[in-house]
Each structure stands twice: as structure tokens, then as C-alpha cells.
Design an enzyme around this catalytic site. Structure first.
Site, PDB file in Angstrom:
ATOM      1  N   LYS A 115       0.472 -29.105  94.896  1.00 32.42           N
ATOM      2  CA  LYS A 115       1.713 -29.168  95.674  1.00 32.42           C
ATOM      3  C   LYS A 115       1.579 -28.345  96.967  1.00 32.42           C
ATOM      4  O   LYS A 115       1.898 -28.831  98.046  1.00 32.42           O
ATOM      5  CB  LYS A 115       2.899 -28.630  94.850  1.00 32.42           C
TER       6      LYS A 115
ATOM      7  N   ARG B 109      -4.309 -14.939  92.866  1.00 35.84           N
ATOM      8  CA  ARG B 109      -2.934 -14.677  92.461  1.00 35.84           C
ATOM      9  C   ARG B 109      -2.899 -13.998  91.099  1.00 35.84           C
ATOM     10  O   ARG B 109      -3.684 -14.320  90.225  1.00 35.84           O
ATOM     11  CB  ARG B 109      -2.144 -15.997  92.406  1.00 35.84           C
TER      12      ARG B 109
ATOM     13  N   ARG C  52       2.084 -21.096  81.844  1.00 36.22           N
ATOM     14  CA  ARG C  52       2.806 -21.812  82.916  1.00 36.22           C
ATOM     15  C   ARG C  52       2.809 -23.312  82.638  1.00 36.22           C
ATOM     16  O   ARG C  52       3.795 -23.999  82.876  1.00 36.22           O
ATOM     17  CB  ARG C  52       2.169 -21.517  84.269  1.00 36.22           C
TER      18      ARG C  52
HETATM   19  P1  AP5 Z   1      -2.353 -25.660  94.819  1.00 38.44           P
HETATM   20  O1  AP5 Z   1      -2.129 -26.554  95.990  1.00 38.44           O
HETATM   21  O2  AP5 Z   1      -2.208 -24.184  95.047  1.00 38.44           O
HETATM   22  O3  AP5 Z   1      -1.473 -26.155  93.566  1.00 38.44           O
HETATM   23  P2  AP5 Z   1       0.070 -26.011  93.276  1.00 38.44           P
HETATM   24  O4  AP5 Z   1       0.520 -27.282  92.626  1.00 38.44           O
HETATM   25  O5  AP5 Z   1       0.804 -25.565  94.509  1.00 38.44           O
HETATM   26  O6  AP5 Z   1       0.001 -24.893  92.177  1.00 38.44           O
HETATM   27  P3  AP5 Z   1       0.851 -23.591  91.962  1.00 38.44           P
HETATM   28  O7  AP5 Z   1       0.101 -22.768  90.960  1.00 38.44           O
HETATM   29  O8  AP5 Z   1       1.184 -22.913  93.262  1.00 38.44           O
HETATM   30  O9  AP5 Z   1       2.119 -24.183  91.319  1.00 38.44           O
HETATM   31  P4  AP5 Z   1       3.155 -23.421  90.535  1.00 38.44           P
HETATM   32  O10 AP5 Z   1       4.243 -24.427  90.537  1.00 38.44           O
HETATM   33  O11 AP5 Z   1       2.733 -22.885  89.234  1.00 38.44           O
HETATM   34  O12 AP5 Z   1       3.354 -22.095  91.415  1.00 38.44           O
HETATM   35  P5  AP5 Z   1       4.501 -21.582  92.387  1.00 38.44           P
HETATM   36  O13 AP5 Z   1       3.872 -20.748  93.427  1.00 38.44           O
HETATM   37  O14 AP5 Z   1       5.407 -22.675  92.797  1.00 38.44           O
HETATM   38  O15 AP5 Z   1      -3.808 -25.992  94.242  1.00 38.44           O
HETATM   39  C1  AP5 Z   1      -4.372 -25.239  93.167  1.00 38.44           C
HETATM   40  C2  AP5 Z   1      -5.908 -25.089  93.375  1.00 38.44           C
HETATM   41  O16 AP5 Z   1      -6.508 -26.385  93.299  1.00 38.44           O
HETATM   42  C3  AP5 Z   1      -6.290 -24.528  94.756  1.00 38.44           C
HETATM   43  O17 AP5 Z   1      -7.411 -23.698  94.611  1.00 38.44           O
HETATM   44  C4  AP5 Z   1      -6.631 -25.760  95.591  1.00 38.44           C
HETATM   45  O18 AP5 Z   1      -7.580 -25.481  96.619  1.00 38.44           O
HETATM   46  C5  AP5 Z   1      -7.197 -26.698  94.516  1.00 38.44           C
HETATM   47  N1  AP5 Z   1      -6.916 -28.099  94.829  1.00 38.44           N
HETATM   48  C6  AP5 Z   1      -5.761 -28.612  95.331  1.00 38.44           C
HETATM   49  N2  AP5 Z   1      -5.868 -29.963  95.472  1.00 38.44           N
HETATM   50  C7  AP5 Z   1      -7.107 -30.285  95.026  1.00 38.44           C
HETATM   51  C8  AP5 Z   1      -7.827 -31.516  94.892  1.00 38.44           C
HETATM   52  N3  AP5 Z   1      -7.252 -32.694  95.249  1.00 38.44           N
HETATM   53  N4  AP5 Z   1      -9.072 -31.498  94.383  1.00 38.44           N
HETATM   54  C9  AP5 Z   1      -9.646 -30.316  93.993  1.00 38.44           C
HETATM   55  N5  AP5 Z   1      -9.041 -29.105  94.108  1.00 38.44           N
HETATM   56  C10 AP5 Z   1      -7.780 -29.088  94.608  1.00 38.44           C
HETATM   57  O19 AP5 Z   1       5.333 -20.674  91.370  1.00 38.44           O
HETATM   58  C11 AP5 Z   1       4.791 -19.470  90.851  1.00 38.44           C
HETATM   59  C12 AP5 Z   1       5.833 -18.778  89.991  1.00 38.44           C
HETATM   60  O20 AP5 Z   1       6.988 -18.471  90.796  1.00 38.44           O
HETATM   61  C13 AP5 Z   1       6.380 -19.613  88.819  1.00 38.44           C
HETATM   62  O21 AP5 Z   1       5.557 -19.500  87.673  1.00 38.44           O
HETATM   63  C14 AP5 Z   1       7.761 -18.964  88.632  1.00 38.44           C
HETATM   64  O22 AP5 Z   1       7.653 -17.747  87.960  1.00 38.44           O
HETATM   65  C15 AP5 Z   1       8.192 -18.685  90.053  1.00 38.44           C
HETATM   66  N6  AP5 Z   1       8.957 -19.792  90.659  1.00 38.44           N
HETATM   67  C16 AP5 Z   1       8.605 -20.533  91.772  1.00 38.44           C
HETATM   68  N7  AP5 Z   1       9.533 -21.448  92.046  1.00 38.44           N
HETATM   69  C17 AP5 Z   1      10.501 -21.311  91.083  1.00 38.44           C
HETATM   70  C18 AP5 Z   1      11.718 -21.989  90.808  1.00 38.44           C
HETATM   71  N8  AP5 Z   1      12.129 -23.010  91.570  1.00 38.44           N
HETATM   72  N9  AP5 Z   1      12.440 -21.588  89.740  1.00 38.44           N
HETATM   73  C19 AP5 Z   1      12.056 -20.578  88.957  1.00 38.44           C
HETATM   74  N10 AP5 Z   1      10.901 -19.891  89.161  1.00 38.44           N
HETATM   75  C20 AP5 Z   1      10.142 -20.256  90.215  1.00 38.44           C
END
Ligand code: AP5
Length: 227
Positions: free
Chosen positions: A17, A164, A175
Site C-alpha cells: 500500500k 520499523r 498484524r
Molecule cells: P509496503 O509498501 O511498505 O507495504 P504496506 O502494505 O504499506 O505495509 P505496511 O506494513 O505499512 O502496512 P500496515 O497496514 O501493517 O502498516 P501501517 O503503517 O498502515 O511494502 C512492504 C515491503 O514490501 C517493502 O519493503 C517494499 O519495498 C516491499 N514491496 C512492496 N511492493 C512490492 C512488490 N510488488 N514486490 C516486491 N516487494 C515489494 O500501520 C502500522 C500500525 O499503525 C498498525 O499495525 C496499527 O497499529 C496502526 N494503524 C495505522 N493505521 C491505523 C488505523 N486506521 N486504525 C488503527 N490503527 C492504525
């Protein structure tokens, strides 16, 4: 006529994402709004929201809805809030989606399309274990799939990349479990609204990006694409 563009990316942790939102920002001029990024910044700055959110993030749990909804509402009520944006990680469950729809009706910022990135769980653990981020500009890298040009420093900022806190294997698995239990109902919510579109994201990042842009074109949103 409303010619702004508002899309939401949903999908499990590590589905890409943040990576795709970053590309949509660079190439289409959409503002990337990631609640994970906003919350991590609040934690770093030790704000009241950050202090509240920290233990939830570290455990891989969702931060309570009222905290996140309030943070997002404050963001969109700012006079300089963007009109063209890609939401990443919010809304994350049905109750957040209902809260956002209430705000969106008032401010005229309804989500036009929801893109669900689909990746199998086993690919996710490898992706997240190899993820590194720039602490300054939040750019996302991967040690093998998307490494920086120079050894572990950001291409843009030159800052040393970091891992992270929640990318430890046991937290990743938790998660994923939280995602399957709580976030999947969100897909049904948007499916009912006719806004949900699936994109296979177990593919190189440029292919995934092209699939998203093709979808936006198919939906007739291409005229808003800034190019
Ligand atoms: P990346 O693009 O970073 O993936 P992502 O889907 O953004 O993963 P996140 O871990 O950021 O999602 P998340 O939803 O758990 O975390 P968030 O920060 O929102 O890609 C991941 C890796 O893969 C990278 O190394 C990238 O280079 C690689 N990659 C990407 N595309 C690729 C491809 N096509 N091929 C190969 N490699 C690839 O949330 C974190 C925490 O914050 C949550 O756990 C929660 O505690 C809190 N939080 C955030 N939003 C909320 C909410 N709305 N409500 C409640 N809590 C929340």
C-alpha cells in the site's frame, strides 16, 4: 464539476500500500495520506496521540478507532487539506469507514474507488522482514526487491535506513491475524457500495502500479490523472 481524485488502498500489511501510494504521489500528484506514517510521526514527536498509540503499534494491534478518527478529521479540517489524495491504511475497519463517510459527506471528500491489493501471507513475511524505511522522508525500500542505490542510505535524503519496530517476525504474524479478523469486513463494506476492485499485488511493483492505473482508466478516473 468535481475533478479531484480520491482513492483508498486496502490490503494486508506488506501488500505494498505504502509503495504504491508513493508512486501515485510521485507520478499522478495525489497526496499520500498514511495513517501508519502519521501515527509513527506522532510517536516520534511524543504528542498525546503518539503516547496513546505507541503500545498498540508495538503490539501490532489497531490503535483505538476514536483516536485515529479524530486524527484524520483534524487532518481534513485543515485549510490546506488536499483535494486529490490516496488514503493508505485508513479506513481500516467498518466502524472507521462509517466515521469517514460521515466526514466525507460533510466535506465533499467521498472515496471514489477502493483498490484491494492481494498478496498471499507467506510472501508478506519475507517482504516485511526485508523492509527498510527512510526516517526522514518515509520512502520505502526492500533489501533485495527495491534496494537503495547506495548501501542502506536513502536515495533522496542520504539518511541511514531503519527497520520499523513492528517488522519483527512475531509482530508481523500478529498484524496479519488482526488484518484477517478485523480488516476484511471492510472489503465487504465497500463491495456493497460498488467501490471495491481487486488487484493482484504478488508481482513486481511496476506491474502492480500499471494494473492500478489501468483500473483507474477503466473506471473513467483517467481524465483526472495529472500524468
Ligand atoms: P509496503 O509498501 O511498505 O507495504 P504496506 O502494505 O504499506 O505495509 P505496511 O506494513 O505499512 O502496512 P500496515 O497496514 O501493517 O502498516 P501501517 O503503517 O498502515 O511494502 C512492504 C515491503 O514490501 C517493502 O519493503 C517494499 O519495498 C516491499 N514491496 C512492496 N511492493 C512490492 C512488490 N510488488 N514486490 C516486491 N516487494 C515489494 O500501520 C502500522 C500500525 O499503525 C498498525 O499495525 C496499527 O497499529 C496502526 N494503524 C495505522 N493505521 C491505523 C488505523 N486506521 N486504525 C488503527 N490503527 C492504525
Amino acid at each position: 464539476m468535481d475533478d479531484s481524485m480520491r482513492i483508498l488502498l486496502i490490503g494486508p500489511p506488506g501488500s505494498g500500500k505504502g509503495t504504491q501510494a508513493q508512486l501515485l504521489e510521485e507520478r499522478l500528484g495525489l497526496t499520500h495520506i498514511g495513517t501508519g506514517d502519521l501515527l509513527r510521526e506522532a510517536v516520534r514527536n511524543e504528542t498525546p496521540t503518539g503516547k496513546l498509540a505507541k503500545p498498540f503499534i508495538e503490539r501490532g494491534e489497531l490503535v483505538p478507532d476514536d483516536v485515529v478518527n479524530k486524527m484524520v478529521e483534524e487532518y481534513f479540517r485543515r485549510p490546506d487539506a488536499p483535494r486529490d489524495f490516496v488514503l493508505d491504511g485508513y479506513p481500516r475497519n467498518r466502524s472507521q469507514a462509517i466515521a469517514y463517510d460521515g466526514l466525507a459527506n460533510e466535506l465533499g471528500i467521498d472515496i471514489q474507488a477502493v483498490v484491494q491489493l492481494q498478496v498471499p501471507d507467506d510472501v508478506i513475511v519475507e517482504r516485511l522482514a526485508g523492509r527498510r524505511i527512510c526516517p526522514v522522508c518515509k520512502a520505502v525500500y526492500h533489501v533485495s526487491a527495491n534496494p537503495p542505490r547506495h548501501d542502506m542510505v536513502c536515495d533522496v535524503e542520504g539518511a541511514a535506513l531503519v527497520q520499523r519496530e513492528d517488522d519483527k517476525e512475531e509482530t508481523i504474524r500478529h498484524r496479519l491475524q488482526v488484518y484477517h479478523e478485523r480488516t476484511e469486513a471492510l472489503a465487504d463494506y465497500y463491495r456493497t457500495q460498488g467501490k471495491l476492485h481487486d488487484v493482484t499485488a504478488d508481482a513486481p511493483r511496476e506491474s502492480v502500479y500499471r494494473a492500478i492505473v489501468a483500473l483507474l482508466e477503466q473506471l473513467g478516473l483517467e481524465k483526472e490523472v495529472r500524468g
